[in-house]
Write a protein that holds these residues in place. Structure first.
Motif, PDB file in Angstrom:
ATOM      1  N   LYS A  41       0.896  -1.103   0.075  1.00 25.47           N
ATOM      2  CA  LYS A  41      -0.206   0.174  -0.119  1.00 25.47           C
ATOM      3  C   LYS A  41       0.957   1.259  -0.214  1.00 25.47           C
ATOM      4  CE  LYS A  41      -2.064  -1.374   3.705  1.00 25.47           C
ATOM      5  NZ  LYS A  41      -3.157  -1.486   4.832  1.00 25.47           N
TER       6      LYS A  41
ATOM      7  N   ARG B 127       1.489   5.471  -1.057  1.00 30.80           N
ATOM      8  CA  ARG B 127       0.642   6.666  -1.467  1.00 30.80           C
ATOM      9  C   ARG B 127       1.745   7.521  -1.978  1.00 30.80           C
ATOM     10  NH1 ARG B 127      -3.634   9.863   2.516  1.00 30.80           N
ATOM     11  NH2 ARG B 127      -3.372  12.027   1.603  1.00 30.80           N
TER      12      ARG B 127
ATOM     13  N   VAL C  25       1.822   3.151   3.341  1.00 29.85           N
ATOM     14  CA  VAL C  25       0.431   3.404   4.076  1.00 29.85           C
ATOM     15  C   VAL C  25       0.325   2.377   5.100  1.00 29.85           C
ATOM     16  CG1 VAL C  25      -2.233   3.642   4.223  1.00 29.85           C
ATOM     17  CG2 VAL C  25      -0.887   4.518   2.162  1.00 29.85           C
ATOM     18  N   ASP C  26       0.362   2.471   6.403  1.00 29.55           N
ATOM     19  CA  ASP C  26       0.180   1.323   7.380  1.00 29.55           C
ATOM     20  C   ASP C  26       1.571   0.877   7.809  1.00 29.55           C
ATOM     21  OD1 ASP C  26      -2.477   1.974   7.890  1.00 29.55           O
ATOM     22  OD2 ASP C  26      -2.944   0.461   6.285  1.00 29.55           O
TER      23      ASP C  26
ATOM     24  N   SER D   6      -4.559   3.808   6.605  1.00 31.34           N
ATOM     25  CA  SER D   6      -5.537   3.524   6.068  1.00 31.34           C
ATOM     26  C   SER D   6      -6.729   4.266   6.273  1.00 31.34           C
ATOM     27  CB  SER D   6      -5.939   2.176   5.934  1.00 31.34           C
ATOM     28  OG  SER D   6      -5.003   1.293   5.338  1.00 31.34           O
ATOM     29  N   GLY D   7      -7.560   4.990   5.505  1.00 26.03           N
ATOM     30  CA  GLY D   7      -8.531   5.977   5.728  1.00 26.03           C
ATOM     31  C   GLY D   7      -7.983   7.109   6.222  1.00 26.03           C
ATOM     32  N   GLN D   8      -6.838   7.488   5.909  1.00 25.57           N
ATOM     33  CA  GLN D   8      -6.502   8.912   6.375  1.00 25.57           C
ATOM     34  C   GLN D   8      -7.344   9.779   6.111  1.00 25.57           C
ATOM     35  OE1 GLN D   8      -3.037   9.178   7.415  1.00 25.57           O
ATOM     36  NE2 GLN D   8      -4.301  10.995   8.429  1.00 25.57           N
TER      37      GLN D   8
END
Length: 508
Positions: free
Chosen positions: A81, A83, A214-215, A352-354
């Protein structure tokens, strides 16, 4: 099967090398001293938040990038993941004393034009400087995963110039020279010593596009370990190697502290070479070889502060923030005195879901090992109250600087944790907690070059001390090490062929 390989060290270098060899038929066993694999890819949990230990910014993952090609070849891209940072501001730079701020865009042309616009008198020099960065990076064929041509390549005269001298060739304004060296914390730069090609490779890597996990970065370690296991290999944790039995310049087995022995046809050390020396009997290597490795200077280390932030109190920032107290300190960031920290690098890692607010922050301040040398005989959790008091004081100095950068910042902090060069030394197994391993030195470049092959016939090296460090340099060195067993250009050709074939199919 092509044979068996034991890899000492389950950091990024060991995992990439192991995955590439496993993908090509070798039965690989990775021995990692810690409870989790990954080295600089490791993450840990404090105050309910997961923090990265070292791999915060990514280069080489944009379409066509070298690391992206390698991960595509290994079949792990869809497990990551990632970004991208903001194209119009991949990095920000702030000078406190002068109150100057710079939003630095990614992309070769935009990067050059942003500085040309701020310094119109230096516009031509800035453009020629950026051209020089790309020209120097192109001299390193491996940086672009180009196949070797089999001839000795003569580098340009600028290749081994000190990096600060390279900048000065094109830019007269001392302020702008300082600004153009802002990525110094990404390679541990030292004036008059760090070679221009190191400066060029790191800058070009991020100018071409900067990304983030991410994460957390441990997902890459887990994906690489998965490749090894899926191809019949083993990744063993809490398996600290204490001894490499060697006779007649051949490793016979690796023995862990628990007394378990691992035998293989080939061995690869993915650890600091000076740590490797302690695993071998004195007679295993020539005295001159040992002495040379011990004499190579190491890059500086770091003090890092990990912050859990209060809910909905601090904005998520989709780029990396650099700050210096004043102009003229870019090449002195590794100095530890009453002015420390002269500069810091801080970021808000994405999850996640930032949403619009961040849950955590990581602040890194370069620090030499001499700052903690009085405790070098201690180990994690057993350093004593004076060390804990010192660490708390240093975290306070970092937070005081952050308060100057962003007044009222302390009110957003819920919990504070910190690590020092000793932490890096003990968890990574790297001499003096060096963030980037051996320091490349333009004044004695032959000393700082460590080849993959050793004086032991079935022992090779990989990792950040060989060639180049970081998210791009370590995977590329893994390709070099794997090709020492698979054959020159065989792996590079396979990586490029798969990427170009699949990329073409996806575009149809």
């Amino acid at each position: 099967m092509n044979g068996t390989v034991v890899i000492i060290g389950g950091g990024m270098g060991g995992l990439f090398t192991g995955a590439l060899l496993a993908r090509n038929g070798y039965r690989v066993t990775v021995l990692e001293q810690n409870a989790a694999v990954g080295g600089g890819l490791q993450t840990f949990v404090r105050s309910g938040e997961r923090f990265e230990t070292g791999m915060h910014m990514l280069g080489g993952f944009r379409p066509g990038g070298s690391v992206r090609r390698i991960c595509h070849y290994l079949g792990i891209l869809d497990q990551l993941k990632i970004r991208p940072t903001d194209d119009d501001c991949m990095d920000s730079l702030h000078y406190l004393a002068e109150g100057e701020r710079f939003a630095i865009p990614c992309g070769r042309e935009r990067f050059a034009e942003s500085f040309a616009a701020r310094f119109p008198a230096e516009a031509d020099g800035v453009r020629r400087y950026v051209e020089a960065l790309y020209r120097l990076s192109d001299e390193v064929g491996m940086f672009r995963l180009r196949e070797a041509q089999g001839s000795i390549f003569s580098h340009s005269e600028e290749f081994l110039l000190p990096a600060d001298e390279l900048i000065a060739r094109y830019v007269a304004d001392p302020r702008l020279r300082d600004i153009l060296a802002y990525m110094n914390p990404m390679y541990g730069g030292v004036a008059r010593h760090t070679p221009a090609y190191i400066h060029a490779l790191v800058n070009v890597l991020y100018i071409d596009g900067e990304d983030r996990f991410v994460d957390g970065s441990s997902q890459l370690a887990e994906a690489l370990a998965g490749v090894i296991r899926a191809n019949g290999g083993e990744v063993a944790t809490r398996a600290r190697v204490r001894h490499l039995a060697c006779t007649e310049r051949t490793i016979r087995y690796a023995e862990t502290e628990e007394g378990r022995r691992y035998a293989a046809d080939r061995y690869i050390a993915a650890i600091h070479p000076c740590t490797l020396l302690r695993m071998l009997d004195a007679a295993a290597l020539p005295r001159a070889y040992r002495s040379r490795l011990e004499q190579i200077p190491n890059s500086y280390s770091a003090f890092t502060v990990y912050l859990k932030l209060k809910e909905n109190r601090f904005p998520y920032i989709n780029h990396t923030c650099y700050c210096q107290r004043a102009h003229g300190m870019a090449w002195q960031l590794g100095t530890y005195d009453e002015l420390w920290p002269r500069g810091i690098m801080y970021m808000t890692p994405p999850v996640s879901g930032q949403g619009p607010f961040s849950r955590k922050m990581i602040i890194t301040a370069p620090m030499p090992f001499d700052a903690v040398r009085r405790w070098e005989g201690t180990f994690t959790g057993r350093r004593g109250p004076d060390y804990e008091a010192w660490k708390e004081e240093q975290a306070g100095r970092v937070l005081a600087l952050m308060e100057r950068i962003r007044p009222g910042f302390r009110e957003a902090v819920e919990a504070v944790h910190a690590s020092s060069p000793l932490t890096i030394r003990d968890y990574y197994g790297t001499k003096e907690g060096a963030m980037y391993g051996f320091r490349k030195d333009a004044q004695q470049i032959a000393l700082s070059q460590v080849p993959i092959a050793t004086k032991i016939g079935n022992l090779l090296l990989t990792g950040q001390n060989i060639n180049l460090h970081g998210i791009c340099g370590v995977p590329l060195t893994a390709v070099n090490t794997a090709e020492a067993l698979l054959g020159t250009n065989r792996l590079i050709h396979a990586i490029n062929t798969k990427y170009e074939t699949d990329h073409g199919n996806l575009c149809k």
